[in-house]
Write a protein that holds these residues in place. Structure first.
Motif, short mmCIF file in Angstrom:
data_model
loop_
_atom_site.label_atom_id
_atom_site.label_comp_id
_atom_site.label_asym_id
_atom_site.label_seq_id
_atom_site.Cartn_x
_atom_site.Cartn_y
_atom_site.Cartn_z
N THR A 183 -13.43 6.18 -3.69
CA THR A 183 -12.82 7.45 -3.27
C THR A 183 -12.59 7.38 -1.77
O THR A 183 -13.52 7.13 -0.99
N VAL A 184 -11.34 7.57 -1.35
CA VAL A 184 -10.96 7.52 0.05
C VAL A 184 -10.15 8.77 0.37
O VAL A 184 -9.21 9.10 -0.37
N ALA A 185 -10.50 9.45 1.42
CA ALA A 185 -9.80 10.67 1.84
C ALA A 185 -9.68 11.67 0.69
O ALA A 185 -8.65 12.34 0.53
N GLY A 186 -10.72 11.73 -0.13
CA GLY A 186 -10.75 12.67 -1.25
C GLY A 186 -9.96 12.25 -2.46
O GLY A 186 -9.90 12.99 -3.45
N LYS A 187 -9.38 11.05 -2.44
CA LYS A 187 -8.57 10.57 -3.56
C LYS A 187 -9.30 9.45 -4.30
O LYS A 187 -9.75 8.48 -3.69
N SER A 188 -9.39 9.58 -5.63
CA SER A 188 -9.95 8.51 -6.44
C SER A 188 -8.94 7.39 -6.53
O SER A 188 -7.75 7.63 -6.74
N LEU A 189 -9.41 6.16 -6.37
CA LEU A 189 -8.53 5.00 -6.33
C LEU A 189 -8.95 3.94 -7.33
O LEU A 189 -10.14 3.70 -7.54
N THR A 190 -7.94 3.29 -7.92
CA THR A 190 -8.15 2.10 -8.73
C THR A 190 -7.67 0.89 -7.94
O THR A 190 -6.97 1.04 -6.93
N LEU A 191 -8.01 -0.29 -8.41
CA LEU A 191 -7.48 -1.50 -7.77
C LEU A 191 -5.96 -1.53 -7.88
O LEU A 191 -5.26 -1.96 -6.95
N ASN A 192 -5.43 -1.08 -9.01
CA ASN A 192 -3.97 -1.04 -9.15
C ASN A 192 -3.34 -0.07 -8.15
O ASN A 192 -2.24 -0.33 -7.65
N ASP A 193 -4.01 1.03 -7.87
CA ASP A 193 -3.50 1.96 -6.85
C ASP A 193 -3.37 1.25 -5.50
O ASP A 193 -2.36 1.37 -4.82
N ILE A 194 -4.43 0.54 -5.12
CA ILE A 194 -4.44 -0.12 -3.81
C ILE A 194 -3.33 -1.16 -3.71
O ILE A 194 -2.61 -1.21 -2.72
N GLU A 195 -3.17 -1.99 -4.75
CA GLU A 195 -2.19 -3.06 -4.68
C GLU A 195 -0.76 -2.57 -4.89
O GLU A 195 0.14 -2.93 -4.12
N HIS A 196 -0.56 -1.75 -5.92
CA HIS A 196 0.81 -1.46 -6.36
C HIS A 196 1.35 -0.11 -5.88
O HIS A 196 2.56 0.11 -5.92
N ARG A 197 0.46 0.78 -5.41
CA ARG A 197 0.93 2.08 -4.93
C ARG A 197 0.74 2.26 -3.43
O ARG A 197 1.20 3.24 -2.87
N ILE A 198 0.04 1.30 -2.81
CA ILE A 198 -0.17 1.37 -1.36
C ILE A 198 0.35 0.10 -0.69
O ILE A 198 1.34 0.14 0.05
N LEU A 199 -0.29 -1.03 -0.94
CA LEU A 199 0.06 -2.26 -0.22
C LEU A 199 1.51 -2.69 -0.47
O LEU A 199 2.27 -2.91 0.48
N ARG A 200 1.89 -2.87 -1.70
CA ARG A 200 3.24 -3.40 -1.98
C ARG A 200 4.35 -2.47 -1.50
O ARG A 200 5.28 -2.93 -0.81
N PRO A 201 4.33 -1.18 -1.83
CA PRO A 201 5.46 -0.34 -1.42
C PRO A 201 5.52 -0.03 0.07
O PRO A 201 6.60 0.17 0.62
N ILE A 202 4.38 0.03 0.74
CA ILE A 202 4.39 0.36 2.17
C ILE A 202 4.78 -0.84 3.01
O ILE A 202 5.57 -0.73 3.95
N TRP A 203 4.25 -2.03 2.66
CA TRP A 203 4.50 -3.21 3.51
C TRP A 203 5.62 -4.12 2.98
O TRP A 203 6.17 -4.90 3.75
N ASN A 204 5.94 -4.05 1.72
CA ASN A 204 7.06 -4.83 1.17
C ASN A 204 7.02 -6.30 1.60
O ASN A 204 8.00 -6.85 2.09
N ASP A 205 5.87 -6.92 1.40
CA ASP A 205 5.67 -8.31 1.81
C ASP A 205 5.14 -9.07 0.60
O ASP A 205 4.04 -8.78 0.11
N SER A 206 5.91 -10.05 0.13
CA SER A 206 5.49 -10.80 -1.06
C SER A 206 4.18 -11.54 -0.85
O SER A 206 3.47 -11.86 -1.82
N ARG A 207 3.82 -11.80 0.39
CA ARG A 207 2.58 -12.52 0.66
C ARG A 207 1.33 -11.71 0.32
O ARG A 207 0.21 -12.25 0.29
N ILE A 208 1.50 -10.43 0.06
CA ILE A 208 0.38 -9.60 -0.40
C ILE A 208 -0.24 -10.21 -1.65
O ILE A 208 -1.47 -10.17 -1.83
N HIS A 209 0.58 -10.81 -2.49
CA HIS A 209 0.07 -11.42 -3.73
C HIS A 209 -0.83 -12.63 -3.44
O HIS A 209 -1.61 -13.03 -4.31
N TYR A 210 -0.69 -13.20 -2.27
CA TYR A 210 -1.55 -14.32 -1.88
C TYR A 210 -2.83 -13.83 -1.20
O TYR A 210 -3.74 -14.62 -0.96
N ALA A 211 -2.89 -12.55 -0.87
CA ALA A 211 -4.01 -12.01 -0.08
C ALA A 211 -5.06 -11.31 -0.92
O ALA A 211 -6.25 -11.39 -0.64
N VAL A 212 -4.61 -10.59 -1.97
CA VAL A 212 -5.58 -9.88 -2.82
C VAL A 212 -6.07 -10.84 -3.90
O VAL A 212 -5.31 -11.60 -4.48
#
Length: 268
Positions: A143-172
């Motif tokens: 739970t961050v900032a009052g929001k419940s999070l899943t791993l899919n939330d972090i990867e696909h709803r935060i990291l990928r759409p905000i940074w738009n960097d394919s290398r994210i797949h090499y980092a997580v």
């Protein structure tokens, strides 16, 4: 004439899932709540505890970085839990985007290790999660900032759409042998670019990234699941992989292409 025995619902669902096509990988879908930053904030998150975990339990062996889950001491497990508790108590939106990127990657990887430790011994992360689920990626894990999070939330709803960097797949890291390696260094705002480049180089030049055997090219399933992040078509994806490959270039490949992934746990 004998009537067939009724199939109980759970058994029927299991049989249905076993014979159904694989579920599509999550799409990049922005959670707008997280699309905020304060570039005037010069503060930084503290990732020393995560770095200590990596220094102590990550083992480099061939093309793999393996995590020695079985050796984790009670004290070090408590330190990992405390690290996760501490950083999730902060609102990353009040930090710069560079700090946020490092925050989310480190949190994702630390949570994944924590999930494995919670259920260890386990042969694969795919065995975790709720009834009939494949893995824990849709389970609430923080739970961050009052929001419940899943791993899919972090990867696909935060990291990928905000940074738009394919290398994210090499980092997580998904705690599996075929996954791009868990980095030996915790991400920071200062080292992110170097770590992303190194991760891309490692993976694309490893056999789990791309392997040629005769007329068959075997690619990581990551390039199948998230192909649109790497290119508009198969040749564009190969061209993107080629940016980092030292060996034979793949663009123009006309032989067979197949995809594979080993979900075995990344342990020594």
């Amino acid at each position: 004439m004998n009537k067939p025995l009724p199939i109980k619902a759970p058994i029927f669902l299991a049989l249905l899932l076993a014979t159904s096509p694989a579920v599509a990988a999550p799409k990049s879908d922005l959670w707008s709540f997280w699309d905020k930053s304060d570039e005037s904030n010069g503060g930084a998150f503290e990732h020393k505890a995560w770095q200590q975990t990596l220094d102590t339990y990550l083992v480099e062996k061939g093309q793999h970085n393996l995590f020695n889950y079985s050796a984790v001491s009670t004290a070090d497990r408590e330190a990992l839990d405390q690290y996760i508790e501490t950083i999730t108590s902060k609102d990353p939106r009040s930090y710069s985007l560079d700090e946020q990127f490092a925050y989310w990657v480190n949190l994702y990887n630390a949570l994944t290790v924590q999930l494995i430790l919670d259920e260890y011994p386990v042969k694969s992360i795919s065995k975790l999660g709720g009834f009939l689920s494949f893995g824990p990626w849709d389970d609430n894990v923080a739970t961050v900032a009052g929001k419940s999070l899943t791993l899919n939330d972090i990867e696909h709803r935060i990291l990928r759409p905000i940074w738009n960097d394919s290398r994210i797949h090499y980092a997580v890291n998904c705690a599996s042998l075929s996954c791009p390696n868990l980095a030996t260094d915790a991400f920071t705002a200062a080292n992110t670019e170097n770590l992303l480049e190194n991760a891309a180089l490692q993976f694309t030049n490893s056999e789990k990234g791309a392997r040629i055997e005769g007329s068959t090219l075997t690619l990581s399933s990551i390039y199948d699941w998230y192909g649109s992040d790497f290119g508009d078509d198969e040749q564009a994806i190969l061209r993107e992989i080629d940016k980092y490959r030292d060996g034979k270039k793949l663009e123009g490949w006309s032989g067979k292409i197949k995809y594979e992934y080993d979900w075995s746990l990344n342990q020594p």
